[in-house]
Enzyme design. Structure first.
Site, mmCIF file in Angstrom:
data_model
loop_
_atom_site.group_PDB
_atom_site.id
_atom_site.type_symbol
_atom_site.label_atom_id
_atom_site.label_comp_id
_atom_site.label_asym_id
_atom_site.label_seq_id
_atom_site.Cartn_x
_atom_site.Cartn_y
_atom_site.Cartn_z
ATOM 1 N N GLY A 20 -3.197 2.955 14.889
ATOM 2 C CA GLY A 20 -3.861 4.179 14.465
ATOM 3 C C GLY A 20 -3.116 5.462 14.754
ATOM 4 N N PRO A 28 0.645 -1.010 15.828
ATOM 5 C CA PRO A 28 0.973 0.096 14.918
ATOM 6 C C PRO A 28 1.334 -0.404 13.527
ATOM 7 C CG PRO A 28 2.790 -0.314 16.434
ATOM 8 C CD PRO A 28 1.711 -1.293 16.791
ATOM 9 N N GLY A 29 0.833 0.254 12.511
ATOM 10 C CA GLY A 29 1.188 -0.105 11.138
ATOM 11 C C GLY A 29 1.849 1.090 10.470
ATOM 12 N N ARG A 30 1.004 2.073 10.137
ATOM 13 C CA ARG A 30 1.474 3.293 9.483
ATOM 14 C C ARG A 30 2.667 3.929 10.208
ATOM 15 N NH1 ARG A 30 -2.112 6.448 6.615
ATOM 16 N NH2 ARG A 30 -3.804 5.420 7.731
ATOM 17 N N TYR A 85 -8.613 9.181 -0.449
ATOM 18 C CA TYR A 85 -8.872 10.096 0.673
ATOM 19 C C TYR A 85 -8.349 11.511 0.439
ATOM 20 C CZ TYR A 85 -7.720 5.471 2.858
ATOM 21 O OH TYR A 85 -7.557 4.151 3.175
ATOM 22 N N CYS A 141 -5.689 6.497 -16.849
ATOM 23 C CA CYS A 141 -6.771 7.129 -17.587
ATOM 24 C C CYS A 141 -7.937 7.455 -16.660
ATOM 25 C CB CYS A 141 -7.200 6.236 -18.735
ATOM 26 S SG CYS A 141 -5.872 6.082 -19.927
ATOM 27 N N GLU A 142 -7.690 8.367 -15.727
ATOM 28 C CA GLU A 142 -8.680 8.850 -14.764
ATOM 29 C C GLU A 142 -8.291 10.281 -14.441
ATOM 30 O OE1 GLU A 142 -11.184 7.105 -13.157
ATOM 31 O OE2 GLU A 142 -10.661 5.253 -14.186
ATOM 32 N N TYR A 181 0.532 1.804 3.223
ATOM 33 C CA TYR A 181 -0.682 1.829 2.393
ATOM 34 C C TYR A 181 -0.422 2.370 0.982
ATOM 35 C CZ TYR A 181 -2.547 1.030 7.034
ATOM 36 O OH TYR A 181 -2.774 0.512 8.286
HETATM 37 C C1 LIG Z 1 -5.320 -1.059 10.170
HETATM 38 C C2 LIG Z 1 -5.273 -1.647 11.500
HETATM 39 C C3 LIG Z 1 -4.207 -1.383 12.343
HETATM 40 C C4 LIG Z 1 -3.074 -0.462 11.984
HETATM 41 O O1 LIG Z 1 -3.477 0.847 11.811
HETATM 42 P P1 LIG Z 1 -2.387 1.985 11.563
HETATM 43 O O2 LIG Z 1 -3.185 3.219 11.422
HETATM 44 O O3 LIG Z 1 -1.657 1.628 10.317
HETATM 45 O O4 LIG Z 1 -1.492 2.005 12.752
HETATM 46 C C5 LIG Z 1 -4.181 -2.016 13.571
HETATM 47 N N1 LIG Z 1 -5.159 -2.858 13.940
HETATM 48 C C6 LIG Z 1 -6.203 -3.132 13.152
HETATM 49 C C7 LIG Z 1 -7.240 -4.082 13.609
HETATM 50 C C8 LIG Z 1 -6.307 -2.531 11.915
HETATM 51 O O5 LIG Z 1 -7.362 -2.796 11.146
#
Ligand SMILES: *Cc1c(COP(=O)(O)O)cnc(C)c1O
Length: 428
Positions: free
Chosen positions: A245, A288-290, A331, A358-359, A387
Site C-alpha cells: 500500500g 508492495p505492488g504499486r 478513480y 465509446c464512452e 494496475y
Molecule cells: C493489493 C494488495 C497489495 C499491494 O498493494 P499496493 O498498493 O500495490 O502495494 C498487497 N497485499 C494485498 C493483500 C493486496 O490486496
C-alpha cells in the site's frame, strides 16, 4: 515535474531506448517497463527488511503487474510473491517460481483455487473468512496435507486514501474484524482444525497511502493481537504479514515517503510491542505492488485528433484509453504526461487527453499541461507500471497492447500484443 526522466536530444528515453524507436518497432499503444527501476525497488525493499528486521520476506503483490517475466525477475531478486487467483498462481508456476515463497490471497477463493494452492505447495494461504477456513481444512484433510494459514485481519485502521482502495476498516469485504471478537474466534477455530497449520496473521490497510502513522498503528494493533492470542491460547504465531500500500508519485502533488521512512518506524513499533508483551519478534512479511512496478512503467500513445472546443477545452485523442488504462475512469487518477519527442518543451496549455473508446468518461486526464500536442506525435503517460496492463480490458474489441522491457539501451518483448485472431479465438 519532479520525476526523474531521462531525456536525450529532447527525446524521452526508457531504459536507454528512445521512445520513437520503441514506437517504431512495436507500435502504439505500448507499455514500456524499465527493468533497472523494478530491480532497484525490489532490492530496496529486500535490503530494508534485512536492515530493520534481520530477516523477513518481501512478497511482490503481483496483481499490480502480472506476467511470466515479472515472476522471473522477482525470483532472481530473492522476493516472494502474492497471488490472488488461479491465473496468477498458474503464471508463477509456469516459470517454476518457488511455491514456498508464494502467499495466496482473496476474499472468495474457489474450491479449485484452494486445492491448487495445496497441490502446488504454496507457502502461505491467507484465509479470509470462516467458511473458507472450514473448506480449506476439509480439502487439506482429503489430500492428506496440512494447510499453512495466515488469517486476514481488519485492524480497524482507516487509511486516508480512495474508498475503493481502503481495506483496513471494519466495513470491508476483506478479512476478520478485531473489534467484534471475530478474529479471535477465527484463531481458536483454526487452532482446533486438524488440517490447518496456523502460522500467523495478515493485514493490508489500503493502497497509495502517503502517511506513515496508519502503518505504524496497524503494526501495533497486529502485534498486540498476536500477544492476545498467546495469552488466551498459549499459541505463539510466527508470521506477521503487514501488507503493501505504499504510495508512489503519479504527479507533483504526490509526496511519497522513502521506503526506509516506513520501514524504520514500523519495525520499531513491531519490536517495541513484541517486547512489551513478551512475544518473540515475529517473522515479518510485506507485500508492495504499486511501489515496485508503478514508476517503472510508461505508456506510449500516438495522438490522433486534436479537437478544440472554443472557450471550453481542447481534446487530445490517443490510440488507447480506458482499455489499457482504466484508472482514470475508476478513480479519476492523475498522471504526468509528456510529448515524448519534444520532452523539454514548455507546456503551452492544459489539455484533456481522451481515449478512443465509446464512452465519454474514457479519459486519461484533464487539465494536463502539454507542449502543443499535434496529430501523429507520440504522447508518453508516466508511472503506468502498476494496475494498467493488469487491469486492461478488451472493451470495444481492442486487443490489449504489448509490453516491452527495456534495459541498457535494449528492448525485449515480454508480452505480445493481442492480434485480431486473438480477439476471436474463443468465439464459437
Ligand atoms: C493489493 C494488495 C497489495 C499491494 O498493494 P499496493 O498498493 O500495490 O502495494 C498487497 N497485499 C494485498 C493483500 C493486496 O490486496
Amino acid at each position: 515535474m519532479k520525476r526523474n526522466v531521462t531525456i536525450k536530444n529532447g527525446e524521452l528515453h526508457l531504459g536507454g531506448v528512445a521512445a520513437s524507436a520503441l514506437a517504431k518497432e512495436y507500435g502504439t499503444p505500448l507499455y514500456v517497463m524499465e527493468e533497472d527501476v523494478i530491480r532497484r525497488n525490489m532490492r530496496a525493499f529486500r535490503d530494508s527488511m534485512k536492515e530493520f528486521y534481520g530477516e523477513g520476506l518481501v512478497c511482490y503483490a503481483s496483481k499490480a503487474f502480472c506476467c511470466k517475466e515479472i515472476y522471473r525477475i522477482a525470483n532472481s531478486e530473492g522476493l516472494g510473491v502474492d497471488v490472488v487467483s488461479l491465473g496468477e498462481l498458474y503464471t508463477a508456476h509456469c516459470v517454476d517460481f518457488p511455491m514456498e515463497k508464494v502467499c495466496f490471497h482473496g476474499n472468495n477463493k474457489s474450491e479449485e483455487e484452494l486445492r491448487a494452492a495445496l497441490e502446488y505447495g504454496v507457502g502461505r494461504i491467507v484465509a479470509d473468512n470462516l467458511p473458507e477456513l472450514r473448506q480449506l481444512n476439509e480439502i487439506a484433510g482429503k489430500m492428506g496435507k496440512k494447510a499453512p494459514v495466515l488469517l486476514r485481519i481488519k485492524p480497524g485502521i482507516d487509511a486516508h486514501t480512495h474508498s475503493f482502495i481502503r481495506t483496513g476498516q471494519i466495513d470491508s469485504k476483506f478479512g476478520f474484524a478485531l473489534e467484534t471478537g471475530e478474529a479471535m474466534a477465527a484463531v481458536k477455530e483454526a487452532l482446533s482444525a486438524e488440517n490447518i497449520l496456523l502460522l500467523g496473521v495478515h493485514c493490508h490497510i489500503g493502497s497509495q497511502i502517503f502517511q506513515v502513522d496508519p502503518f505504524v498503528e496497524a503494526a501495533r494493533v497486529m502485534v498486540g493481537f498476536m500477544a492476545d492470542v498467546k495469552d488466551q491460547t498459549g499459541h505463539e504465531m510466527s508470521d506477521l504479514n503487514l501488507g503493501g500500500g505504499f504510495g508512489i508519485r503519479y504527479t507533483d502533488e504526490d509526496e511519497p515517503v522513502p521506503f526506509a521512512g516506513y520501514m524504520g518506524p514500523v519495525s520499531q513499533a513491531v519490536k517495541e510491542t513484541a517486547a512489551a508483551r513478551d512475544l518473540r519478534q515475529p517473522f515479518v512479511l510485506i507485500e508492495p505492488g504499486r511501489s515496485i512496478v508503478g514508476e517503472a512503467g510508461t505508456t506510449l500513445y500516438t495522438i490522433g485528433s486534436v479537437k478544440e472546443i472554443p472557450g471550453i477545452r481542447t481534446y487530445v485523442a490517443v490510440d488507447g484509453g480506458m482499455g489499457d488504462n482504466p484508472r482514470y475512469i475508476l478513480y479519476q487518477s492523475k498522471y504526468d504526461m509528456l510529448m515524448a519527442c519534444r520532452a523539454e518543451e514548455e507546456p503551452d496549455g492544459a489539455y484533456t487527453v481522451a481515449g478512443k473508446c465509446c464512452e465519454s468518461g474514457d479519459l486519461l486526464g484533464e487539465n494536463v499541461p502539454l507542449a502543443a500536442p499535434k496529430q501523429g506525435e507520440l504522447l508518453a503517460v508516466l508511472a503506468t507500471g502498476a494496475y494498467n496492463y493488469s487491469m486492461a480490458s478488451r472493451y470495444n474489441r481492442r486487443g490489449v497492447p504489448p509490453v516491452v522491457m527495456t534495459k541498457d539501451g535494449k528492448a525485449r518483448l515480454i508480452v505480445r500484443g493481442e492480434s485480431l485472431e486473438d480477439l476471436v479465438k474463443n468465439d464459437l
